[in-house]
Structure formats: C-alpha cells, structure tokens
Design a protein around this motif. Structure first.
Motif, PDB file in Angstrom:
ATOM      1  N   ASN A  95      -1.891  -2.089   8.358  1.00 31.84           N
ATOM      2  CA  ASN A  95      -1.889  -1.911   6.904  1.00 31.84           C
ATOM      3  C   ASN A  95      -1.999  -0.445   6.524  1.00 31.84           C
ATOM      4  O   ASN A  95      -1.326   0.016   5.593  1.00 31.84           O
ATOM      5  CB  ASN A  95      -3.023  -2.717   6.272  1.00 31.84           C
ATOM      6  CG  ASN A  95      -2.791  -4.210   6.407  1.00 31.84           C
ATOM      7  OD1 ASN A  95      -1.664  -4.667   6.526  1.00 31.84           O
ATOM      8  ND2 ASN A  95      -3.876  -4.973   6.415  1.00 31.84           N
ATOM      9  N   CYS A  96      -2.830   0.309   7.241  1.00 29.93           N
ATOM     10  CA  CYS A  96      -2.962   1.742   6.954  1.00 29.93           C
ATOM     11  C   CYS A  96      -1.657   2.479   7.262  1.00 29.93           C
ATOM     12  O   CYS A  96      -1.237   3.345   6.494  1.00 29.93           O
ATOM     13  CB  CYS A  96      -4.111   2.339   7.766  1.00 29.93           C
ATOM     14  SG  CYS A  96      -5.744   1.843   7.197  1.00 29.93           S
ATOM     15  N   LEU A  97      -1.017   2.137   8.386  1.00 27.12           N
ATOM     16  CA  LEU A  97       0.235   2.798   8.750  1.00 27.12           C
ATOM     17  C   LEU A  97       1.364   2.448   7.787  1.00 27.12           C
ATOM     18  O   LEU A  97       2.243   3.283   7.540  1.00 27.12           O
ATOM     19  CB  LEU A  97       0.632   2.442  10.182  1.00 27.12           C
ATOM     20  CG  LEU A  97      -0.254   3.026  11.267  1.00 27.12           C
ATOM     21  CD1 LEU A  97       0.145   2.480  12.630  1.00 27.12           C
ATOM     22  CD2 LEU A  97      -0.230   4.547  11.251  1.00 27.12           C
ATOM     23  N   ASP A  98       1.338   1.245   7.223  1.00 24.26           N
ATOM     24  CA  ASP A  98       2.336   0.888   6.212  1.00 24.26           C
ATOM     25  C   ASP A  98       2.187   1.757   4.971  1.00 24.26           C
ATOM     26  O   ASP A  98       3.163   2.072   4.306  1.00 24.26           O
ATOM     27  CB  ASP A  98       2.201  -0.590   5.818  1.00 24.26           C
ATOM     28  CG  ASP A  98       2.748  -1.535   6.875  1.00 24.26           C
ATOM     29  OD1 ASP A  98       3.484  -1.081   7.782  1.00 24.26           O
ATOM     30  OD2 ASP A  98       2.427  -2.737   6.793  1.00 24.26           O
ATOM     31  N   ARG A  99       0.953   2.146   4.688  1.00 25.79           N
ATOM     32  CA  ARG A  99       0.673   2.963   3.506  1.00 25.79           C
ATOM     33  C   ARG A  99       0.916   4.442   3.786  1.00 25.79           C
ATOM     34  O   ARG A  99       1.441   5.168   2.957  1.00 25.79           O
ATOM     35  CB  ARG A  99      -0.760   2.728   3.040  1.00 25.79           C
ATOM     36  CG  ARG A  99      -1.042   3.223   1.642  1.00 25.79           C
ATOM     37  CD  ARG A  99      -2.468   2.957   1.178  1.00 25.79           C
ATOM     38  NE  ARG A  99      -3.442   3.697   1.967  1.00 25.79           N
ATOM     39  CZ  ARG A  99      -4.146   3.221   3.009  1.00 25.79           C
ATOM     40  NH1 ARG A  99      -4.008   1.976   3.392  1.00 25.79           N
ATOM     41  NH2 ARG A  99      -4.995   3.965   3.658  1.00 25.79           N
ATOM     42  N   SER A 100       0.502   4.916   4.975  1.00 24.63           N
ATOM     43  CA  SER A 100       0.662   6.323   5.339  1.00 24.63           C
ATOM     44  C   SER A 100       0.800   6.430   6.849  1.00 24.63           C
ATOM     45  O   SER A 100      -0.048   5.907   7.580  1.00 24.63           O
ATOM     46  CB  SER A 100      -0.543   7.143   4.885  1.00 24.63           C
ATOM     47  OG  SER A 100      -0.476   8.461   5.422  1.00 24.63           O
ATOM     48  N   PRO A 101       1.807   7.127   7.342  1.00 27.62           N
ATOM     49  CA  PRO A 101       2.006   7.224   8.786  1.00 27.62           C
ATOM     50  C   PRO A 101       1.127   8.275   9.475  1.00 27.62           C
ATOM     51  O   PRO A 101       1.204   8.440  10.687  1.00 27.62           O
ATOM     52  CB  PRO A 101       3.488   7.601   8.899  1.00 27.62           C
ATOM     53  CG  PRO A 101       3.732   8.425   7.668  1.00 27.62           C
ATOM     54  CD  PRO A 101       2.890   7.762   6.592  1.00 27.62           C
ATOM     55  N   GLU A 102       0.294   8.985   8.712  1.00 29.40           N
ATOM     56  CA  GLU A 102      -0.516  10.070   9.288  1.00 29.40           C
ATOM     57  C   GLU A 102      -1.586   9.522  10.234  1.00 29.40           C
ATOM     58  O   GLU A 102      -2.306   8.590   9.884  1.00 29.40           O
ATOM     59  CB  GLU A 102      -1.178  10.885   8.183  1.00 29.40           C
ATOM     60  CG  GLU A 102      -0.195  11.641   7.308  1.00 29.40           C
ATOM     61  CD  GLU A 102       0.596  12.694   8.059  1.00 29.40           C
ATOM     62  OE1 GLU A 102       0.029  13.374   8.952  1.00 29.40           O
ATOM     63  OE2 GLU A 102       1.797  12.834   7.767  1.00 29.40           O
ATOM     64  N   ILE A 103      -1.687  10.124  11.424  1.00 26.82           N
ATOM     65  CA  ILE A 103      -2.655   9.687  12.418  1.00 26.82           C
ATOM     66  C   ILE A 103      -3.280  10.877  13.136  1.00 26.82           C
ATOM     67  O   ILE A 103      -2.726  11.979  13.144  1.00 26.82           O
ATOM     68  CB  ILE A 103      -2.002   8.781  13.494  1.00 26.82           C
ATOM     69  CG1 ILE A 103      -0.885   9.525  14.223  1.00 26.82           C
ATOM     70  CG2 ILE A 103      -1.510   7.482  12.891  1.00 26.82           C
ATOM     71  CD1 ILE A 103      -0.388   8.836  15.481  1.00 26.82           C
TER      72      ILE A 103
END
Length: 165
Positions: A95-103
């Motif tokens: 869900n977080c990656l769907d919102r923002s790809p920053e890691i």
C-alpha cells in the motif's frame, strides 16, 4: 530516469553490473569521512551482487500515509546488477509503494552491510515473469527466489545511493 548519486544530475536505473559499480563509486565519492571509514576496502559490484544473493533478506523502509515509518524484511535477489525484492499484495508495504515508490533499504549479516535509497518499481507477479524468476532462482543459494506457489509481486529497486562494507 532517476537522480544520480551526485545529487544534481540524472542517470538511468541500474541495468548492468557496470552501472552498479558506477553507483557504488559515485556514492563513495560523496560519502562522509565516517562512512568512508566504515567501508574499508571498496566492495565491487560483483561482491555486492553475491552478498545480496547469499543473504537474501532485504529490509525495506517506507513511510505510511500518516507519516509513520514502516520497515519490513522481504526476500531479495540480484542479477546483472539489478536488485529485486518480493512484496505481498495488500500488505502495508504494498500500500505504501502504491502511494509512493520512495524507499530506503539494508542488507546485513554479522560482518557486512549494504545500505541504500531509491525507488521501487513493480515488475509483476512470478507467474507473469517466469524467465526472470527462474534466473533469480538460479542466483539464490537456496535454489528458490520465492516460496513455491507464492504469487505476490516482484519489484525492482532503482538505487540513488548505495554503500557497502
């Protein structure tokens, strides 16, 4: 296109062992004296690739919608200088990656560590990426990148900064 390790330019995502080496060198060039002291001898891209495949556990960190951090261990692998990770559908990470790809990410064992930051991009499900998953299986010391029957998502990690010691 992704920001370069130097911070100002633009470079392509890692797509070869040579560009992985370039990223390691560029990150070291802008590292603090403390970080450079940790690295000791410079790690080569081949050593980093072997380390990721041998360790397999990559911790990915993202930011939740409410601003709270979230870190989770996932399965990782590296072929031809490209880092891949597993993400379970419907998870907080997905869900977080769907919102923002920053890691941010780490790979560590008792002696060595790899730290980096960048973006994650969905490649697809193992059932849709059979050739890639077969290559990741071959790179894994366990002979399997992901458990049999697992049909979550495979993501690629496009690093901006990467330090190994």
């Amino acid at each position: 296109m992704f920001p370069s390790a130097e911070g100002g330019g633009v470079s392509s995502p890692i797509v070869s062992i040579e560009t992985l080496q370039d990223l390691l060198d560029a990150s070291m060039a802008v590292a603090s004296p403390f970080t450079r002291s940790l690295e000791g001898e410079n790690r080569t891209a081949h050593q980093v690739e072997e380390f990721i495949n041998a360790t397999r556990n990559v911790t990915l960190a993202v930011v939740r919608r409410n601003g709270q951090p979230h870190a989770v261990p996932v399965i990782g692998g590296c072929i031809d200088g490209e880092i891949y990770v597993t993400v379970s559908p419907g998870s907080v990470l997905a869900n977080c990656l769907d919102r923002s790809p920053e890691i941010a990410f780490t790979v560590a064992n008792l002696v060595h560590s790899l730290i980096g930051s960048g973006t994650a991009k969905k490649v697809g499900r193992p059932s849709e990426s059979a050739e890639l998953c077969e290559r990741l299986d071959c790179a894994s010391p366990l002979g399997k990148f992901a458990p049999d029957g697992w049909n979550g998502f495979v993501y690629t990690v496009h690093s901006r900064r990467l330090f190994a010691w």
